[in-house]
Design an enzyme around this catalytic site. Sequence first.
Site, PDB file in Angstrom:
ATOM      1  N   ASN A  91       4.602  12.698   4.776  1.00 19.93           N
ATOM      2  CA  ASN A  91       4.118  11.596   3.937  1.00 19.93           C
ATOM      3  C   ASN A  91       5.175  11.028   2.996  1.00 19.93           C
ATOM      4  O   ASN A  91       5.326   9.821   2.863  1.00 19.93           O
ATOM      5  CB  ASN A  91       2.901  12.061   3.121  1.00 19.93           C
ATOM      6  CG  ASN A  91       2.391  10.960   2.219  1.00 19.93           C
ATOM      7  OD1 ASN A  91       1.971   9.904   2.691  1.00 19.93           O
ATOM      8  ND2 ASN A  91       2.461  11.174   0.908  1.00 19.93           N
ATOM      9  N   GLU A 115      -6.380  14.303  -1.633  1.00 15.94           N
ATOM     10  CA  GLU A 115      -5.713  13.625  -0.505  1.00 15.94           C
ATOM     11  C   GLU A 115      -6.730  13.322   0.601  1.00 15.94           C
ATOM     12  O   GLU A 115      -6.669  12.274   1.237  1.00 15.94           O
ATOM     13  CB  GLU A 115      -4.561  14.461   0.049  1.00 15.94           C
ATOM     14  CG  GLU A 115      -3.384  14.598  -0.902  1.00 15.94           C
ATOM     15  CD  GLU A 115      -2.780  13.264  -1.350  1.00 15.94           C
ATOM     16  OE1 GLU A 115      -2.785  12.299  -0.566  1.00 15.94           O
ATOM     17  OE2 GLU A 115      -2.320  13.181  -2.500  1.00 15.94           O
ATOM     18  N   TRP A 154       9.620 -13.138   4.258  1.00 14.16           N
ATOM     19  CA  TRP A 154      10.090 -12.042   5.119  1.00 14.16           C
ATOM     20  C   TRP A 154      11.287 -12.485   5.933  1.00 14.16           C
ATOM     21  O   TRP A 154      11.425 -13.668   6.231  1.00 14.16           O
ATOM     22  CB  TRP A 154       8.966 -11.591   6.066  1.00 14.16           C
ATOM     23  CG  TRP A 154       7.757 -11.086   5.356  1.00 14.16           C
ATOM     24  CD1 TRP A 154       6.522 -11.666   5.353  1.00 14.16           C
ATOM     25  CD2 TRP A 154       7.650  -9.920   4.535  1.00 14.16           C
ATOM     26  NE1 TRP A 154       5.647 -10.932   4.585  1.00 14.16           N
ATOM     27  CE2 TRP A 154       6.318  -9.852   4.071  1.00 14.16           C
ATOM     28  CE3 TRP A 154       8.524  -8.924   4.136  1.00 14.16           C
ATOM     29  CZ2 TRP A 154       5.848  -8.834   3.244  1.00 14.16           C
ATOM     30  CZ3 TRP A 154       8.062  -7.904   3.306  1.00 14.16           C
ATOM     31  CH2 TRP A 154       6.749  -7.870   2.873  1.00 14.16           C
TER      32      TRP A 154
END
Length: 478
Positions: A343, A277, A308
């Site tokens: 995360n 990580e 979008w």
Amino acid sequence: MTSVAIHWFRQDLRLADNPALSKAVEAGRLLPIYILDDDTAGEARMGGASRWWLHRSLEALDRQLGGKLRLYRGKAEEILPQLVKIYDAQTVSWTRCYEPWRIKRDKTISSRLELAGCRTIRLNGSLLWEPWSIKKQDGTPYKVFTPFYRKGCLQAPAPAMPMAAPHSIAFCAAKANDGALSLGDLGLLSKIGWHDTLEPYWEVSEKGGADCLAQFIDGGLDGYKTGRDFPSLAHISRLSPYLHFGQLSPNQVWHATERLAEDQGVPAADIDHFRSELAWREFSYSLLYYNPDLPSVPIQAKFADFEWQSDEALLKAWQSGLTGVPIVDAGMRELWQTGYMHNRVRMIVASFLIKNLRIDWRQGEAWFWDTLVDADLANNAASWQWVAGCGADAAPFFRIFNPVLQAEKFDPEGIYIRTFVPELAKLPNKYLARPWEAPSSTLQEAGVTPGESYPNPVVDLKHSREMALEAYKRLSEG
Ligand code: FAD
């Protein structure tokens, strides 16, 4: 010692394992400085949460330096040569930064200073490996993480052993009228006082970083590989802001995990995963270094034409943690209350914004930039592109997180959701991640009134997923 050495602190706000600072201390009487250079940063100027963190960091660093830290605001390109002149400094040192605007600015500054006869010392203190040192055999940068880590990083020379803080520092006497400001004059704290909510969660200092690392090594690392996905477990380090601002160096973190398998029986798989990580951080920096437009331009060019949706109300609901999808709201509220988000939840809320709401990933990136205490140009941009499916080695666009299943898998007892969405606390686990499916009697018993005490979902998850896949199909065919 008569000569003067300026150490320009930037994202290395620590004394230990700071090679550039140590060199400056050897070179002369030290003038430690910090320059708030919003002018050159332009659009990349720090967001609100970072400014709060910086305020606290400078306060702590100044204490460590016995009140000798000098603060300035303005263009570093102008301020540094002036200070060199005022103090007749022979040396200026700094730890390298890798944001494109800083690389450009620092090159100009070093040429200017060197031309004027002032030596500059520029060293790595923020990465395990310089971005240009990890390349494929053919000399091109890696685009895929696993070979970057396994073939690049792990085959490169091991990260340097951390250095101690300078034993003693001889300071240069500060001069009046050198343009220095007080910390308050830098104006880093927001007028709305939002930073007050962040205070209880962090000890912002070099010691805070060291304590956080020690605590993680003691209690969180064992079990990291699987535990890191569960937001209510303490199996993540929360080191990211300390690494970003440099209260800790990555070398210190890397070497702190040395010999833990042999000496303390920490599973090697947990150590390896944690180190990988840290290497994701290196990978992000490599991506930014070789793609300076990373924060604004998709690496995969075809995404420039993605359809979008522009919807202020939906964006606002996402930012405020009022989407009616509990795990998304819990994440967005964790962010607002603490300046941090786990995360796994970052991936869920980002996927929801990009794919279910079909709002441009750059809007999410901008909100994170403003509200995360670990807001980091490389990590933030690379991660948003990863979730959007438009980055290097990204999750494919069509892999769309189902926020309900994610919550049920990674927050099975609902501890995380109940912490940040207390109005749902009394719902049974069965309906906590999907309150819209709960029978009205259950809602009533839990004190939940849909649309009043907690919003109805702002989109239908199934339908919005299908719409996103269709938009992606049109993009791929177009
Ligand atoms: P740990 O799991 O304890 O990991 C240790 C360290 O490794 C972290 O402190 C971090 O420096 C690094 N790291 C871990 N995961 C990653 C990753 N996926 N990418 C890069 N480095 C990683 N991280 C930031 O530091 N700043 C950001 O602005 C940022 N924005 C993000 C935006 C999105 C949409 C996503 C999905 C992720 C983002 N990340 C960002 C990456 C990651 O979420 C954080 O680094 C991590 O959650 C920090 O928590 P920790 O220190 O407890 O991590």
